[in-house]
Enzyme design. Structure first.
Site, short mmCIF file in Angstrom:
data_model
loop_
_atom_site.label_atom_id
_atom_site.label_comp_id
_atom_site.label_asym_id
_atom_site.label_seq_id
_atom_site.Cartn_x
_atom_site.Cartn_y
_atom_site.Cartn_z
CG HIS A 156 -1.62 -1.19 1.41
ND1 HIS A 156 -3.07 -1.36 1.04
CD2 HIS A 156 -1.08 -2.37 2.07
CE1 HIS A 156 -3.45 -2.32 1.24
NE2 HIS A 156 -2.52 -3.34 2.14
CB SER A 277 13.35 22.60 -15.46
OG SER A 277 12.81 23.84 -15.33
CE LYS A 283 12.09 19.73 -11.04
NZ LYS A 283 10.54 19.80 -11.62
CD GLU A 290 8.78 12.67 -15.21
OE1 GLU A 290 8.17 13.17 -15.27
OE2 GLU A 290 9.97 13.06 -15.39
#
Ligand code: ARG
Length: 467
Positions: A156, A277, A283, A290
């Site tokens: 979980h 970024s 970043k 992704e």
């Protein structure tokens, strides 16, 4: 230029129809396979006495020249020649004259295109298995380096029980092993020859299908001519195996994204596999995992697309079936793109062992083990569960972890506690207590790594035999 099938027509095809029905824009990917199949077909026509040997030689020379030109990019494919089959034939005739028109004797585009697809996918399945094997090797390499690294295991997405990081990585090795085995198994159904089925019913010429199969190294020949030209199960099977592979990659991707977040900070992906970024200078984004996660959608879509194309289609060939190609090509490209990045990305990933250690020290993932400790002292598991639940609640309310409790504090919850508990609660003890086949104990994981070597060898051998 007139159509290869233009005889019964009195009008030119509407150019929008040409464009709408053409597949050359995408099936030119099958050029090599198409010519490979034609070479075997025409050789057989010669052997069976259907074409004179002289014509066979001329056609073979011509086909090789066309192939050469295609490889060099010297051929301009034409939409009015519809697909790769007719584009090749047109170019063959341009190369060697009307004798090129004898190539299509005893054959239809229906059995031809099916043959091309079988040849194409047969190669891809081997390539992709090889790429999965490389990914397994990268995962096993990291597992070896992390046989002493403990992380919280989750259910979980809540801390559950500590496990070896190596054990977690080896779970993916097992998943990719099933993927490889599925691809290997599907090879049996891909490696079947449709050619000789003609348009749907077979052919009037005394052809030898088994000789064609032999030349093209197909293990078998389709039993039924209608099935041979109508079957796209082998593509569906590939797309569904591909979907499972992407699902596996998407789960690993999701974990990499989570683990590389500041919140987890368990791993760092190499700079070479990350992007920045355009606005936030700090970043470093895990774009590759992704995007793999995102691209899983299109692979599922391709499976659904083809299942739907084939649903309720009457036998035998229908033009609908031309829609089998783009989704398959796209799936192959998507898988290749993901897998070729994943192996080096995993191999170069940095593991933040101190941070993982800290995470394990500051959690309650050893709670099951003190319950088991009390069970060892004779307490029924249900009662032990209750006692430890209360102990954990006490810790939470007092900002402590189980290992911080004094013996007096432990004794408040049960008189059965003794000093041995401090050893039982150590993450190493907790991990090594799970010393069952397939469990997370160091010895078990070391064995699992050894066993995986055997599987790698089996794959290596299969790859060699199927190159
Ligand atoms: N381009 C076609 C396809 O990909 C080849 C088979 C065409 N056969 C036909 N009877 N129109 O399916």
């Amino acid at each position: 230029m007139s159509k290869l099938w233009g005889g019964r027509f009195t009008k030119q095809t509407n150019h929008l129809v040409d464009e709408y029905t053409a597949s050359i824009g995408f099936d030119q990917k099958l050029a090599e396979e198409d010519i490979q199949g034609s070479l075997a077909h025409v050789t057989m026509l010669g052997k069976c006495g259907i074409l004179p040997q002289e014509d066979v030689e001329t056609i073979k020379d011509g086909l090789n020249k066309v192939l050469d030109k295609i490889r060099k990019g010297d051929i301009e494919f034409s939409v009015s020649d519809e697909d790769i089959h007719m584009n090749v034939e047109k170019n063959l005739i341009a190369e060697i004259g009307p004798v090129g028109g004898k190539l299509h004797t005893g054959r239809s585009r229906n059995d031809q295109v099916a043959t091309d697809m079988h040849l194409y996918l047969r190669k891809r399945v081997v390539e992709l298995s090889g790429m999965l094997y490389e990914l397994q090797k990268a995962l096993i390499g990291q597992a070896r380096d992390n046989l002493d690294t403990i992380i919280p295991g989750y259910t979980h997405l809540q801390r559950a029980q500590p496990i070896l990081f190596a054990h977690h990585l080896m779970a993916y090795v097992s998943m990719f092993q099933r993927d490889i085995e599925r691809l290997m198994d599907s090879y049996k159904r891909i490696n079947v020859l449709p050619l000789g089925a003609g348009a749907l019913a077979g052919t009037t010429f005394p052809i030898d299908r088994h000789y064609v199969a032999e030349q093209l190294q197909f293990d078998r020949v389709y039993e039924n001519s209608l099935d041979a030209v109508s079957d796209r199960d082998f593509i569906l099977e590939f797309l569904s195996h591909a979907s499972i592979i992407m699902m596996h990659l998407s789960r690993l991707s999701e974990e990499l994204v989570l683990w590389s977040s500041t919140e987890f900070n368990f791993i760092e992906l190499d700079d070479a596999f990350c992007t920045g970024s355009s606005i936030m200078p700090q970043k470093k984004n895990p774009d590759v995992p992704e995007l793999v996660r995102g691209k899983t959608g299109r692979v599922y879509g391709n499976l659904m697309g083809l299942l739907t194309v084939l649903k309720s289609l009457p036998l035998a060939y229908n033009k609908d079936m031309q829609e089998d190609k783009e989704g398959m090509f796209d799936t192959v490209a998507t898988l290749e793109g993901a897998l070729q990045l994943f192996a080096p990305m995993i191999a170069t990933m940095k593991v933040n062992k101190p941070r993982m250690r800290e995470a394990v020290n500051k959690d309650f993932s050893n709670a099951t083990d003190i319950a088991d400790f009390l069970v060892g002292k004779g307490l029924p598991f249900r009662q032990a569960h209750e006692v430890i639940g209360k102990t954990v609640l006490y810790c939470i309310q007092n900002g402590k972890y189980l290992l911080d409790l004094t013996m007096d504090e432990f004794k408040q919850f049960s008189p059965l506690f003794d000093d041995a508990i401090y050893e039982v609660l150590q993450p190493e003890t907790v991990v090594n207590a799970r010393n069952v086949y397939g469990g997370t104990a160091t010895d078990q994981v070391a064995d699992a790594i050894k066993r995986s070597e055997v599987l790698l060898q089996m794959t290596e051998q299969w790859l060699e035999e199927h190159q």
